[in-house]
Structure formats: structure tokens, C-alpha cells
Design a protein around this motif. Structure first.
Motif, PDB file in Angstrom:
ATOM      1  N   ILE A 285      -6.326  -9.225 -16.277  1.00  0.00           N
ATOM      2  CA  ILE A 285      -5.256  -9.500 -17.205  1.00  0.00           C
ATOM      3  C   ILE A 285      -3.878 -10.154 -17.030  1.00  0.00           C
ATOM      4  O   ILE A 285      -3.083 -10.272 -17.416  1.00  0.00           O
ATOM      5  CB  ILE A 285      -5.189  -8.292 -18.009  1.00  0.00           C
ATOM      6  N   ALA A 286      -3.869 -10.469 -15.681  1.00  0.00           N
ATOM      7  CA  ALA A 286      -2.804 -10.429 -14.294  1.00  0.00           C
ATOM      8  C   ALA A 286      -2.220 -11.659 -15.346  1.00  0.00           C
ATOM      9  O   ALA A 286      -3.021 -13.018 -15.382  1.00  0.00           O
ATOM     10  CB  ALA A 286      -2.722 -10.166 -13.103  1.00  0.00           C
ATOM     11  N   LYS A 287      -0.526 -12.292 -15.228  1.00  0.00           N
ATOM     12  CA  LYS A 287      -0.418 -14.142 -15.639  1.00  0.00           C
ATOM     13  C   LYS A 287       0.506 -14.054 -14.489  1.00  0.00           C
ATOM     14  O   LYS A 287       0.423 -13.554 -13.158  1.00  0.00           O
ATOM     15  CB  LYS A 287       0.010 -13.489 -16.260  1.00  0.00           C
ATOM     16  N   ASN A 288       1.027 -15.515 -14.854  1.00  0.00           N
ATOM     17  CA  ASN A 288       1.710 -15.309 -13.671  1.00  0.00           C
ATOM     18  C   ASN A 288       3.100 -15.026 -12.502  1.00  0.00           C
ATOM     19  O   ASN A 288       2.574 -14.520 -11.462  1.00  0.00           O
ATOM     20  CB  ASN A 288       2.906 -17.123 -14.146  1.00  0.00           C
TER      21      ASN A 288
ATOM     22  N   LEU B 267       1.744  -9.065  -9.910  1.00  0.00           N
ATOM     23  CA  LEU B 267       0.978  -8.942  -9.200  1.00  0.00           C
ATOM     24  C   LEU B 267      -0.788  -8.270  -9.060  1.00  0.00           C
ATOM     25  O   LEU B 267      -1.017  -7.816 -10.092  1.00  0.00           O
ATOM     26  CB  LEU B 267       1.881  -7.674  -7.897  1.00  0.00           C
ATOM     27  N   ILE B 268      -1.357  -8.402  -8.066  1.00  0.00           N
ATOM     28  CA  ILE B 268      -2.717  -7.503  -8.551  1.00  0.00           C
ATOM     29  C   ILE B 268      -2.912  -5.598  -8.214  1.00  0.00           C
ATOM     30  O   ILE B 268      -2.438  -6.366  -7.687  1.00  0.00           O
ATOM     31  CB  ILE B 268      -3.752  -8.790  -7.971  1.00  0.00           C
ATOM     32  N   ASN B 269      -3.321  -5.218  -8.589  1.00  0.00           N
ATOM     33  CA  ASN B 269      -4.031  -4.009  -8.415  1.00  0.00           C
ATOM     34  C   ASN B 269      -4.752  -3.554  -8.406  1.00  0.00           C
ATOM     35  O   ASN B 269      -5.565  -3.641  -9.411  1.00  0.00           O
ATOM     36  CB  ASN B 269      -3.212  -2.775  -9.839  1.00  0.00           C
ATOM     37  N   LEU B 270      -5.492  -3.387  -7.753  1.00  0.00           N
ATOM     38  CA  LEU B 270      -6.735  -3.960  -6.852  1.00  0.00           C
ATOM     39  C   LEU B 270      -7.238  -2.506  -7.375  1.00  0.00           C
ATOM     40  O   LEU B 270      -8.384  -1.647  -7.034  1.00  0.00           O
ATOM     41  CB  LEU B 270      -6.764  -4.365  -5.554  1.00  0.00           C
ATOM     42  N   SER B 271      -6.404  -1.471  -7.251  1.00  0.00           N
ATOM     43  CA  SER B 271      -6.568  -0.153  -8.170  1.00  0.00           C
ATOM     44  C   SER B 271      -6.683   0.418  -8.994  1.00  0.00           C
ATOM     45  O   SER B 271      -7.324   1.625  -9.512  1.00  0.00           O
ATOM     46  CB  SER B 271      -5.694   1.316  -6.898  1.00  0.00           C
TER      47      SER B 271
ATOM     48  N   MET C 216       0.637  -1.589  -0.401  1.00  0.00           N
ATOM     49  CA  MET C 216       0.100  -0.265  -0.117  1.00  0.00           C
ATOM     50  C   MET C 216       1.101   1.145   0.123  1.00  0.00           C
ATOM     51  O   MET C 216       1.983   1.253   0.561  1.00  0.00           O
ATOM     52  CB  MET C 216      -0.938  -0.180   1.281  1.00  0.00           C
ATOM     53  N   GLY C 217       0.810   1.871  -0.595  1.00  0.00           N
ATOM     54  CA  GLY C 217       1.033   3.992  -0.733  1.00  0.00           C
ATOM     55  C   GLY C 217       0.679   4.588  -1.519  1.00  0.00           C
ATOM     56  O   GLY C 217      -0.339   4.799  -2.265  1.00  0.00           O
ATOM     57  N   ASP C 218       1.053   5.428  -1.286  1.00  0.00           N
ATOM     58  CA  ASP C 218       1.575   6.655  -2.249  1.00  0.00           C
ATOM     59  C   ASP C 218       2.408   6.688  -3.574  1.00  0.00           C
ATOM     60  O   ASP C 218       3.728   6.889  -3.018  1.00  0.00           O
ATOM     61  CB  ASP C 218       1.364   7.884  -2.068  1.00  0.00           C
ATOM     62  N   PHE C 219       2.400   5.965  -4.586  1.00  0.00           N
ATOM     63  CA  PHE C 219       3.347   5.311  -5.342  1.00  0.00           C
ATOM     64  C   PHE C 219       3.477   6.413  -6.706  1.00  0.00           C
ATOM     65  O   PHE C 219       4.518   6.716  -6.652  1.00  0.00           O
ATOM     66  CB  PHE C 219       3.057   4.539  -6.589  1.00  0.00           C
ATOM     67  N   ASN C 220       3.369   8.426  -6.440  1.00  0.00           N
ATOM     68  CA  ASN C 220       3.628   9.055  -7.602  1.00  0.00           C
ATOM     69  C   ASN C 220       3.073   8.722  -8.406  1.00  0.00           C
ATOM     70  O   ASN C 220       3.692   8.792  -9.618  1.00  0.00           O
ATOM     71  CB  ASN C 220       4.492   9.692  -6.987  1.00  0.00           C
ATOM     72  N   ASP C 221       2.958   7.687  -8.957  1.00  0.00           N
ATOM     73  CA  ASP C 221       2.808   6.800 -10.320  1.00  0.00           C
ATOM     74  C   ASP C 221       0.926   6.482 -10.431  1.00  0.00           C
ATOM     75  O   ASP C 221       0.739   5.581  -9.314  1.00  0.00           O
ATOM     76  CB  ASP C 221       3.211   5.924 -10.935  1.00  0.00           C
ATOM     77  N   THR C 222       0.405   6.383 -11.294  1.00  0.00           N
ATOM     78  CA  THR C 222      -0.728   5.992 -11.337  1.00  0.00           C
ATOM     79  C   THR C 222      -0.533   4.390 -11.809  1.00  0.00           C
ATOM     80  O   THR C 222       0.438   4.408 -12.144  1.00  0.00           O
ATOM     81  CB  THR C 222      -1.787   6.487 -12.426  1.00  0.00           C
ATOM     82  N   PRO C 223      -1.757   3.305 -11.999  1.00  0.00           N
ATOM     83  CA  PRO C 223      -1.507   1.803 -11.917  1.00  0.00           C
ATOM     84  C   PRO C 223      -1.094   1.644 -13.908  1.00  0.00           C
ATOM     85  O   PRO C 223      -0.901   0.916 -13.867  1.00  0.00           O
ATOM     86  CB  PRO C 223      -3.179   1.750 -12.223  1.00  0.00           C
ATOM     87  N   ILE C 224      -1.213   2.611 -14.955  1.00  0.00           N
ATOM     88  CA  ILE C 224      -0.613   3.170 -15.624  1.00  0.00           C
ATOM     89  C   ILE C 224       0.323   3.187 -16.533  1.00  0.00           C
ATOM     90  O   ILE C 224       1.087   2.371 -17.479  1.00  0.00           O
ATOM     91  CB  ILE C 224      -1.588   3.162 -16.656  1.00  0.00           C
TER      92      ILE C 224
ATOM     93  N   GLU D  29       4.229   3.063 -16.103  1.00  0.00           N
ATOM     94  CA  GLU D  29       5.614   2.196 -16.736  1.00  0.00           C
ATOM     95  C   GLU D  29       6.723   1.282 -15.361  1.00  0.00           C
ATOM     96  O   GLU D  29       6.186   0.332 -14.914  1.00  0.00           O
ATOM     97  CB  GLU D  29       6.352   2.746 -17.298  1.00  0.00           C
ATOM     98  N   CYS D  30       6.576   2.315 -14.545  1.00  0.00           N
ATOM     99  CA  CYS D  30       7.392   1.496 -13.209  1.00  0.00           C
ATOM    100  C   CYS D  30       6.189   0.941 -12.475  1.00  0.00           C
ATOM    101  O   CYS D  30       6.385  -0.151 -11.503  1.00  0.00           O
ATOM    102  CB  CYS D  30       7.367   3.480 -12.790  1.00  0.00           C
ATOM    103  N   MET D  31       5.134   0.968 -12.262  1.00  0.00           N
ATOM    104  CA  MET D  31       4.063  -0.007 -11.745  1.00  0.00           C
ATOM    105  C   MET D  31       3.658  -1.771 -12.571  1.00  0.00           C
ATOM    106  O   MET D  31       2.941  -2.447 -12.621  1.00  0.00           O
ATOM    107  CB  MET D  31       2.696   0.714 -11.521  1.00  0.00           C
ATOM    108  N   SER D  32       3.084  -0.675 -14.019  1.00  0.00           N
ATOM    109  CA  SER D  32       2.737  -2.028 -14.672  1.00  0.00           C
ATOM    110  C   SER D  32       3.645  -2.977 -15.251  1.00  0.00           C
ATOM    111  O   SER D  32       3.258  -4.191 -15.645  1.00  0.00           O
ATOM    112  CB  SER D  32       2.281  -1.219 -16.153  1.00  0.00           C
TER     113      SER D  32
END
Length: 343
Positions: A244-247, A250-254, A221-229, A231-234
């Protein structure tokens, strides 16, 4: 003063009643994350750049205003938990352990007897991340402050990533990471490098845990200063929507919040989702006592106000520039809800 005291007592009793009525069944509990926006005390610390938040500074940050800030954060935590205060509370932009000790003793939070996990980080302003936990439902067994460092720039300093391992509801082992990644101040692309470093460090730590136990229950959990889409996150963290998550992902619930009219922070006309919950696939599998329900942005009316400059609504902040505004934060809190079997 009497009306205010009576209000706090009523809130406290509601929380306790809600708790006592549900002690023998499947009940809803939550995790919360909140960027508190400069939760500083009013004392000068010569080792930190905290001069902006002193009584003799331009913002006139007094002891009274500091205490009011604590009351407002306490109200947010309990209200977002639906009057059954969250089991775990991740916080960022807190100055030190002292402000947390005041917070956990502030009504209506005091009745839940929160304990604190916090370690001073090398951030130049002295702001840290922290975890509050309810010892009646979570027992920590280990924690670590993971340094976010740039090998090419030894002078770079930012917040640590706080990692806490513990046992929830006496049976399920849970690993929690509290994040506050480097901000975009100075330009999105110019600062992306530092968020990429944080993403890789977090991913490396998670991979070590998943190598030991592929079904490990992990919550970031946190303030990642990036959105889910971004590059650093996705890509670097490999946090994807569940569909669309694969093996290895991780799962982004947000991710689903990107469609919301109100997200976690507003920049002029645009809302964005910087505050997020990211979990391992194992977290979504029902455990012995804990099962995931949903994740959401807490949009309490008292946290929002009309945006006269850019239209719509915006978070009600503590300051508007240098003017004291008696609000809460520039971020909205986020809540992960689950069902917990309590025996």
C-alpha cells in the motif's frame, strides 16, 4: 572449560569455512538489529545512572556476568547470520564503547574483525545505540549522532539517532539509521509525544537525503517502542507495507510480522513488533552488487523459554526481576537478508 573452548573454535571455523566457500559468487549476507537489554559493564560511572549494574547492587552485576553477557550476544549475532556473521549490526541498550570493544573481541565474533561506530548520548541511564560493521564489506564515509530533543522541555533527554553513510561491497552507497525511540514507561499515550518527536526528526533527515537522491538506498533499524500500525510509524514516519506504499512512503519490512505467533517482545499475554526494518524504495531496487531478499525475526530456540505465567513462550532474559537468570534479552533480534555479488 575445554569443551566450551572447543565449541567456540568449531563455531568460528564454521563461519570462516562458510565465508571461504562463497567468495566468488552471489552469496547471502545480512544486517542485524538487537536490543541487548542493559549491556552494562560492572564499573561505576559517576556521570550515569548505572548503579543498578554494579557488583555491590541488588542485582550483583559482576565482571564475570558482564563477560557472560558479551558471550551470549556474540553467539546471537553469529547464529542469526547463519554462521556468516552479519555485515552490519545495529545495537541498542549498550552502556559505552568499552562494552562494545569487549564484544567484538569475544569468540566466535572476533574472527570477523568488526569495527565500531558509537557516540555517547544524553540518555540519563547512559544507554546508547551503536553500529558494528565488517570492514571487508562496508566502508563508512560519514556518521552523525542526531539529537532527539523536545523544544518545549529542555530537560528531556533520550538516545540519539545514529546515522552512518558508507559504501557496501565497494559499489553501492548505503545510509543507515540506528534508532531506540523513547519507551512507553509512564503510559503509552503519555509518552507518545516523545516518539512523535523522534519520528519527525528521523523523517526530516531522510527527506533531505531523498531530495538529493530520490533513489537513495536507506535502511532504518531499531527498537521504535511502537508497532508498524501505530501513528508515529505509519503516519508521521510514513512507513507502510509494500503493498500500500505510495510515492512519499517508506517501506516497513516488518509489517508482515504482526501476524506471527512470536514477535520481537512480549508484554504479559501479548507479543508485539517494536523492533523493525524500514527502507527507502530505492533500497528494494537491485543495485550493482546488492539485492534485497527478505526480513525476519530470529527465533532461535535458545533465545526462548516457556512462559509459566501467561502461556506459550517468552524471551529468555538476563534477569527475572532481581534474580539472575543467565539469559539473553527481553527482545528477539531481527535480520534483513540480501544477496551480495562478491568479485
Amino acid at each position: 572449560m575445554k569443551i566450551k573452548s572447543l565449541f567456540l573454535i568449531v563455531l568460528f571455523l564454521l563461519g570462516k569455512i562458510g565465508y571461504s566457500q562463497k567468495t566468488e559468487a552471489n552469496q547471502e549476507f545480512s544486517f542485524l538489529f538487537y536490543n541487548t537489554e542493559n549491556f552494562f559493564d560492572s564499573e561505576n560511572d559517576s556521570t550515569k545512572n548505572d548503579e543498578e549494574y554494579l557488583a555491590n547492587a541488588l542485582k550483583n552485576w559482576t565482571r564475570q556476568r558482564f563477560r557472560l553477557k558479551a558471550e551470549r550476544i556474540a553467539k546471537v549475532i553469529v547464529a542469526a547470520g547463519r554462521w556468516n556473521s552479519p555485515l552490519l549490526v545495529g545495537l541498542c541498550e549498550i552502556e559505552n564503547r568499552d562494552v562494545l570493544q569487549l564484544l567484538v573481541k569475544t569468540e566466535p565474533l572476533a574472527g570477523f574483525h568488526y569495527k565500531i561506530i558509537q557516540k555517547d548520548s544524553p540518555d540519563p541511564r547512559g544507554i546508547d545505540v551503536a553500529l558494528l560493521y565488517r570492514p571487508d564489506f562496508f566502508r563508512p564515509v560519514d556518521y552523525d549522532a542526531i539529537r532527539v530533543a523536545d523544544p518545549e522541555n529542555p530537560n528531556f533527554r533520550t538516545r540519539d539517532i545514529l546515522k552512518v553513510t558508507g559504501v557496501i561491497a565497494k559499489t553501492d552507497t548505503l545510509i543507515v539509521y540506528i534508532n531506540h525511540w523513547p519507551s512507553r514507561y509512564g503510559g503509552i499515550m503519555e509518552t507518545k509525544k516523545y516518539r512523535a518527536i523522534a519520528a519527525q526528526i528521523l523523517r526530516n533527515s531522510i527527506d533531505k537525503e531523498l531530495k538529493i537522491n530520490p533513489d537513495a538506498k536507506i535502511v532504518c533499524m531499531g527498537d521504535f517502542n511502537d508497532t508498524p500500525i501505530d501513528e508515529c510509524m505509519s503516519s508521521l514516519l510514513a512507513a507502510k507495507p509494500a503493498q500500500i506504499a505510495k510515492n512519499r512512503d517508506l517501506i516497513n519490512l516488518s509489517s508482515e510480522w504482526l501476524r506471527d505467533d512470536i514477535q520481537t517482545i512480549k508484554s504479559r499475554y501479548r507479543w508485539e513488533t517494536f523492533d523493525q526494518f524500514i527502507v527507502s524504495p530505492g533500497f528494494l531496487h537491485s543495485g550493482k552488487t546488492v539485492s534485497y531478499k527478505n526480513a525476519e525475526i530470529y527465533k532461535g530456540n535458545f533465545l526462548l523459554e516457556k512462559d509459566t505465567n501467561y502461556g506459550g513462550l517468552k524471551p529468555k532474559r538476563t534477569y527475572q526481576g532481581l534474580r539472575y537468570h543467565d539469559g539473553f534479552s527481553d527482545h528477539l533480534p531481527i535480520v534483513l537478508r540480501m544477496q551480495v555479488v562478491v568479485y
